[in-house]
Design a protein around this motif. Structure first.
Motif, PDB file in Angstrom:
ATOM      1  N   SER A   1       0.796  -1.236   0.000  1.00 17.88           N
ATOM      2  CA  SER A   1       0.000   0.000   0.000  1.00 17.88           C
ATOM      3  C   SER A   1       0.822   1.276   0.000  1.00 17.88           C
ATOM      4  O   SER A   1       0.294   2.349  -0.307  1.00 17.88           O
ATOM      5  CB  SER A   1      -0.911   0.020   1.241  1.00 17.88           C
ATOM      6  N   LEU A   2       2.094   1.194   0.378  1.00 16.23           N
ATOM      7  CA  LEU A   2       2.871   2.400   0.631  1.00 16.23           C
ATOM      8  C   LEU A   2       3.577   2.903  -0.615  1.00 16.23           C
ATOM      9  O   LEU A   2       4.052   2.114  -1.446  1.00 16.23           O
ATOM     10  CB  LEU A   2       3.887   2.133   1.743  1.00 16.23           C
ATOM     11  N   ASP A   3       3.656   4.199  -0.737  1.00 11.31           N
ATOM     12  CA  ASP A   3       4.389   4.850  -1.830  1.00 11.31           C
ATOM     13  C   ASP A   3       5.875   4.760  -1.516  1.00 11.31           C
ATOM     14  O   ASP A   3       6.352   5.371  -0.554  1.00 11.31           O
ATOM     15  CB  ASP A   3       3.928   6.301  -1.952  1.00 11.31           C
ATOM     16  N   GLY A   4       6.622   3.992  -2.326  1.00 11.65           N
ATOM     17  CA  GLY A   4       8.047   3.793  -2.069  1.00 11.65           C
ATOM     18  C   GLY A   4       8.868   5.058  -2.129  1.00 11.65           C
ATOM     19  O   GLY A   4       9.990   5.103  -1.594  1.00 11.65           O
ATOM     20  N   ASN A   5       8.341   6.108  -2.741  1.00  8.14           N
ATOM     21  CA  ASN A   5       9.042   7.389  -2.768  1.00  8.14           C
ATOM     22  C   ASN A   5       8.910   8.146  -1.456  1.00  8.14           C
ATOM     23  O   ASN A   5       9.634   9.111  -1.214  1.00  8.14           O
ATOM     24  CB  ASN A   5       8.509   8.265  -3.914  1.00  8.14           C
ATOM     25  N   ILE A   6       7.966   7.693  -0.616  1.00  9.29           N
ATOM     26  CA  ILE A   6       7.693   8.372   0.654  1.00  9.29           C
ATOM     27  C   ILE A   6       8.128   7.527   1.842  1.00  9.29           C
ATOM     28  O   ILE A   6       8.702   8.027   2.809  1.00  9.29           O
ATOM     29  CB  ILE A   6       6.190   8.704   0.768  1.00  9.29           C
ATOM     30  N   ILE A   7       7.858   6.226   1.767  1.00  4.07           N
ATOM     31  CA  ILE A   7       8.158   5.305   2.874  1.00  4.07           C
ATOM     32  C   ILE A   7       8.870   4.087   2.304  1.00  4.07           C
ATOM     33  O   ILE A   7       8.316   3.368   1.469  1.00  4.07           O
ATOM     34  CB  ILE A   7       6.874   4.856   3.592  1.00  4.07           C
ATOM     35  N   SER A   8      10.094   3.851   2.753  1.00  2.00           N
ATOM     36  CA  SER A   8      10.879   2.736   2.229  1.00  2.00           C
ATOM     37  C   SER A   8      11.966   2.356   3.224  1.00  2.00           C
ATOM     38  O   SER A   8      12.167   3.025   4.247  1.00  2.00           O
ATOM     39  CB  SER A   8      11.521   3.124   0.896  1.00  2.00           C
ATOM     40  N   LYS A   9      12.707   1.302   2.901  1.00  2.00           N
ATOM     41  CA  LYS A   9      13.848   0.906   3.737  1.00  2.00           C
ATOM     42  C   LYS A   9      14.911   1.988   3.761  1.00  2.00           C
ATOM     43  O   LYS A   9      15.660   2.105   4.731  1.00  2.00           O
ATOM     44  CB  LYS A   9      14.444  -0.399   3.207  1.00  2.00           C
ATOM     45  N   THR A  10      14.989   2.772   2.708  1.00  2.00           N
ATOM     46  CA  THR A  10      15.977   3.853   2.654  1.00  2.00           C
ATOM     47  C   THR A  10      15.571   5.015   3.528  1.00  2.00           C
ATOM     48  O   THR A  10      16.395   5.577   4.266  1.00  2.00           O
ATOM     49  CB  THR A  10      16.149   4.334   1.201  1.00  2.00           C
ATOM     50  N   SER A  11      14.314   5.401   3.476  1.00  2.25           N
ATOM     51  CA  SER A  11      13.849   6.557   4.249  1.00  2.25           C
ATOM     52  C   SER A  11      13.655   6.238   5.726  1.00  2.25           C
ATOM     53  O   SER A  11      13.798   7.114   6.576  1.00  2.25           O
ATOM     54  CB  SER A  11      12.544   7.093   3.665  1.00  2.25           C
ATOM     55  N   HIS A  12      13.325   4.985   6.031  1.00  2.00           N
ATOM     56  CA  HIS A  12      13.040   4.583   7.424  1.00  2.00           C
ATOM     57  C   HIS A  12      13.737   3.258   7.736  1.00  2.00           C
ATOM     58  O   HIS A  12      13.072   2.236   8.004  1.00  2.00           O
ATOM     59  CB  HIS A  12      11.534   4.463   7.638  1.00  2.00           C
ATOM     60  N   PRO A  13      15.056   3.225   7.707  1.00  2.00           N
ATOM     61  CA  PRO A  13      15.778   1.949   7.860  1.00  2.00           C
ATOM     62  C   PRO A  13      15.552   1.273   9.209  1.00  2.00           C
ATOM     63  O   PRO A  13      15.474   0.042   9.281  1.00  2.00           O
ATOM     64  CB  PRO A  13      17.242   2.352   7.683  1.00  2.00           C
ATOM     65  N   LYS A  14      15.449   2.046  10.276  1.00  2.00           N
ATOM     66  CA  LYS A  14      15.289   1.444  11.606  1.00  2.00           C
ATOM     67  C   LYS A  14      13.925   0.787  11.740  1.00  2.00           C
ATOM     68  O   LYS A  14      13.805  -0.291  12.343  1.00  2.00           O
ATOM     69  CB  LYS A  14      15.497   2.508  12.689  1.00  2.00           C
ATOM     70  N   VAL A  15      12.897   1.412  11.203  1.00  2.00           N
ATOM     71  CA  VAL A  15      11.556   0.831  11.288  1.00  2.00           C
ATOM     72  C   VAL A  15      11.479  -0.460  10.480  1.00  2.00           C
ATOM     73  O   VAL A  15      10.953  -1.476  10.956  1.00  2.00           O
ATOM     74  CB  VAL A  15      10.486   1.830  10.799  1.00  2.00           C
ATOM     75  N   PHE A  16      12.003  -0.446   9.264  1.00  2.00           N
ATOM     76  CA  PHE A  16      11.950  -1.645   8.432  1.00  2.00           C
ATOM     77  C   PHE A  16      12.798  -2.772   9.019  1.00  2.00           C
ATOM     78  O   PHE A  16      12.429  -3.945   8.921  1.00  2.00           O
ATOM     79  CB  PHE A  16      12.364  -1.314   7.002  1.00  2.00           C
TER      80      PHE A  16
END
Length: 335
Positions: A203-218
């Motif tokens: 469901s998530l837009d990879g340009n907004i939420i991704s392993k790169t933008s949020h590495p600790k959460v992923f």
């Protein structure tokens, strides 16, 4: 108690709320049975038990029926106290984190944002029966595809805020789990379930939420999935039919002693009174009526017969987001 009844989880496989309970039981290694339900109404297995409540999951332990994941988790913590996943009663800070995370994901709108982000190409969202069912389920929320599309942008914003929050606060110091424990706890379950559901659906837009933008959460989510996979490998999957559950319950006892009705409760209800109970946030068109046996600041418990009048059950509801009124006045009650 001569024997400990095995919990039975009524659910369907892609219910995000039911996953909270299945994950908890699996991580705890608590043996349970599954009674699979259709994703839309009707649900004859629950109706046969005498339960009108339409939300999933529902958990039975003996002749006690528990509704709403908030109450179910509390009851499991109490009934299986050894090595429980929740913070100790003496750990006020841990309890506060759990409760705040539960409120944030369950009552704070994060789940609804995940719902609005359901991919439009999923077959269920094209099924008129599913759309009609969910339209009657969510109060004030339209389920036509055009309406959902118009709200997706704002839902992406809210989901990003959730990822930002975890990345910059609880996970910012590099901890493995949200309460700095050696394994996942109830706090992790309370926080992860709508995020994992959204990621799993794509469901998530990879340009907004991704392993790169949020590495600790992923990374935290990956650890959780691995811990869950390891625990599942040690569990036996037991699936039962609704008729098997009903037949088996007639030979079991109530899992809890009958409680009391708080005489100081502001509603002024009395033990033995015939009452009607329903959730006020969703699924409010389905209401349960029975004899009031327990009422306190945490829960409402009514006793009633199964649909075939074979035996009595007790249905438990939390006080939060539920209403209870004398049955005689329930027709005139407005939300």
């Amino acid at each position: 108690m001569a024997s400990d009844p095995t919990p039975v989880l009524f659910h369907y496989s892609f219910s995000p709320y039911a996953r909270r309970i299945a994950w908890y039981l699996t991580l705890r290694g608590i043996r349970y049975k599954q009674c699979m339900q259709p994703p839309i109404m009707p649900r004859p297995d629950l109706a046969a038990l005498g339960v009108q409540y339409r939300r999933i999951p529902v958990l039975t332990i003996g002749k006690d029926v528990y509704c709403d994941t908030r109450l179910i988790l509390q009851k499991l913590e109490e009934r299986f106290p050894d090595e429980r996943l929740g913070a100790a009663d003496s750990d006020g800070e841990g309890k506060a984190i759990e409760n705040l995370l539960e409120s944030w994901t369950t009552d704070g709108g994060l789940f609804l944002s995940a719902v609005l982000l359901i991919p439009r190409n999923i077959p269920l969202t094209k099924d008129p029966k599913f759309v009609k069912d969910r339209g009657s389920f969510f109060a004030g929320q339209k389920w036509e595809r055009g309406d959902m599309t118009s709200l997706r942008g704002e839902a992406q914003v809210q989901m990003k805020r959730a990822f930002d929050f975890l990345e910059s606060t609880l996970l910012a110091d590099g901890r493995q789990w949200l309460r700095k424990t050696e394994k996942p706890t109830l706090a992790d379950i309370q926080a992860i379930w709508p995020l994992d559901w959204a990621v799993g659906m794509g469901s998530l837009d990879g340009n907004i939420i991704s392993k790169t933008s949020h590495p600790k959460v992923f990374a935290w989510m990956a650890r959780f999935r691995q811990a869950l996979s390891n625990a599942k490998a040690r569990m036996e999957k037991v699936v039962v039919s609704g008729s098997d559950v009903l037949d088996g319950l007639q030979h079991e006892a109530f899992a809890e002693e009958e409680g009391k009705v708080d005489e100081s409760d502001p509603l002024g209800l009395r033990k033995g009174e015939n009452v009607t109970v329903w959730p006020t946030d969703s699924g409010s068109t389905h209401r349960d009526t029975g004899t009031l046996v327990t009422l306190n600041s945490r829960e409402i418990v009514v006793q009633r017969k199964t649909a075939d009048s074979r035996f009595d059950i007790r249905i438990h509801f939390p006080r939060i987001n539920f209403r209870v009124v004398p049955a005689a006045s329930s027709r005139d009650s407005n939300l």
